[in-house]
Design an enzyme around this catalytic site. Sequence first.
Site, mmCIF file in Angstrom:
data_model
loop_
_atom_site.group_PDB
_atom_site.id
_atom_site.type_symbol
_atom_site.label_atom_id
_atom_site.label_comp_id
_atom_site.label_asym_id
_atom_site.label_seq_id
_atom_site.Cartn_x
_atom_site.Cartn_y
_atom_site.Cartn_z
ATOM 1 N N ASP A 25 0.842 -1.199 0.000
ATOM 2 C CA ASP A 25 0.000 0.000 0.000
ATOM 3 C C ASP A 25 0.873 1.244 0.000
ATOM 4 O OD1 ASP A 25 -2.210 -1.586 0.134
ATOM 5 O OD2 ASP A 25 -2.912 -0.884 2.081
ATOM 6 N N LYS A 82 -8.315 0.673 -4.772
ATOM 7 C CA LYS A 82 -9.484 0.111 -4.101
ATOM 8 C C LYS A 82 -10.757 0.866 -4.456
ATOM 9 C CE LYS A 82 -6.886 -1.305 0.062
ATOM 10 N NZ LYS A 82 -7.005 -2.769 -0.101
ATOM 11 N N GLY A 154 -4.976 -3.048 9.180
ATOM 12 C CA GLY A 154 -4.606 -1.903 10.003
ATOM 13 C C GLY A 154 -4.325 -2.215 11.452
ATOM 14 N N ARG A 166 -5.748 -20.693 6.929
ATOM 15 C CA ARG A 166 -5.932 -22.084 7.360
ATOM 16 C C ARG A 166 -7.352 -22.573 7.058
ATOM 17 N NH1 ARG A 166 -2.043 -24.669 10.139
ATOM 18 N NH2 ARG A 166 -0.403 -23.498 11.215
ATOM 19 N N GLY A 215 -2.712 -7.642 8.381
ATOM 20 C CA GLY A 215 -1.975 -7.841 9.624
ATOM 21 C C GLY A 215 -0.514 -8.191 9.456
ATOM 22 N N GLY A 236 -0.232 -3.766 4.008
ATOM 23 C CA GLY A 236 -0.953 -2.500 4.024
ATOM 24 C C GLY A 236 -0.228 -1.440 4.819
ATOM 25 N N SER A 237 -0.451 -1.465 6.142
ATOM 26 C CA SER A 237 0.149 -0.450 7.006
ATOM 27 C C SER A 237 1.545 -0.836 7.471
ATOM 28 C CB SER A 237 -0.753 -0.221 8.226
ATOM 29 O OG SER A 237 -2.091 -0.030 7.838
#
Length: 295
Positions: A25, A82, A154, A166, A215, A236-237
Site C-alpha cells: 500500500d 481500491k 490496520g 488455514r 496484519g 498495508g500499514s
Amino acid sequence: MTNVTGTERVKRGMAEMQKGGVIMDVINAEQAKIAEEAGAVAVMALERVPADIRAAGGVSRMADPTIVEEVMGAVSIPVMAKCRIGHLVEARVLESLGVDYIDESEVLTPADEVYHLNKRDYTVPFVCGCRDIGEAARRIAEGASMLRTKGEPGTGNIVEAVRHMRQVNAEIRQVASLREDELMTYAKNTGAPYEVLLEIKRLGRLPVVNFAAGGVATPADAALMMQLGADGVFVGSGIFKSENPAKFARAIVEATTHYEDYELIASLSKGLGNAMKGIEISTLLPEQRMQERGW
C-alpha cells in the site's frame, strides 16, 4: 462502440504473474518508488493506509484519482486501487484511469450491503478478500481474478490472516475429498456456487491465486503466511507505519521469497527498528472489524 471485457483466462493469468511477490500500500509517488526499489511486484494506491482509515473512522471512499495517477506515473510495476464493495461507478472510474487491478475492498466503507460487483463486466481484473471457501467461491463466481485473506487490516496483528488462510485451505482439502454428488449439499451449506466447487475439486486448489493480507507487519509474518500456503503477500500499514519503511520493505520482500531460510530471516529482522504499533483483536468492537464487511 462495443465494450470488450478481458477474458477470464487473461485476467487470471495477469494475477498469476504476481505470484510469490509482495504488493504494498502506498499513498504517494515517493512511497511507490520506495516499494518498487524494494522489489514489490505491485503497489496499491490509496489516500490512507488501513491503520489511518481505522483511526480516522467515518466513511472511507475510493482515493482521489489524482493520487492514483501520480502513483501510476511514478513506477513501472502494476498499480492497483481500491473501490468500495458494490460501488459500480468507483470501479468504472478506476478502470477509466487505466489501473492494472481493482480491489473491491472491505477496508473501505461498503456502498452496497446486498450486492458485490459483477466483476465479469469489466476489462480490468479484480482482487477480493475472503475468510472461507464460501466467500472465496462467491467472489470467483462473480469474476474475481485474485483473492486475498481479509485478516484484520490496520492492526499489525497476523492472527486473523492465519485463521483465514488455514480455514480456506482446510475447506479446499474437504472439497477435494467429497464425491461430486455430495458437493450440492456442501454448496447449499456454505453458499458456495456448485460450479466453482467442482472446479476446486478438479484442481485440488482455488482456480485463482490467494494472497495473504490483513496484519502482516514483519518479515517473519510474511514468511509464516507463505509457509501456510499463500501465493504472495499484501502489506498495508506494515511498511509505512514502521520505523524504517525502506528497510522493512526490502526485508519483507526477501522473507517472502526465501520463506524457509530461517537464518536469512533472522538476519533480515536485525536492526529494523520498531514495527508498526499493533492492536489486539479482542479489543475491537464488532463494528470496527473490517473483516465482517462483505458477504
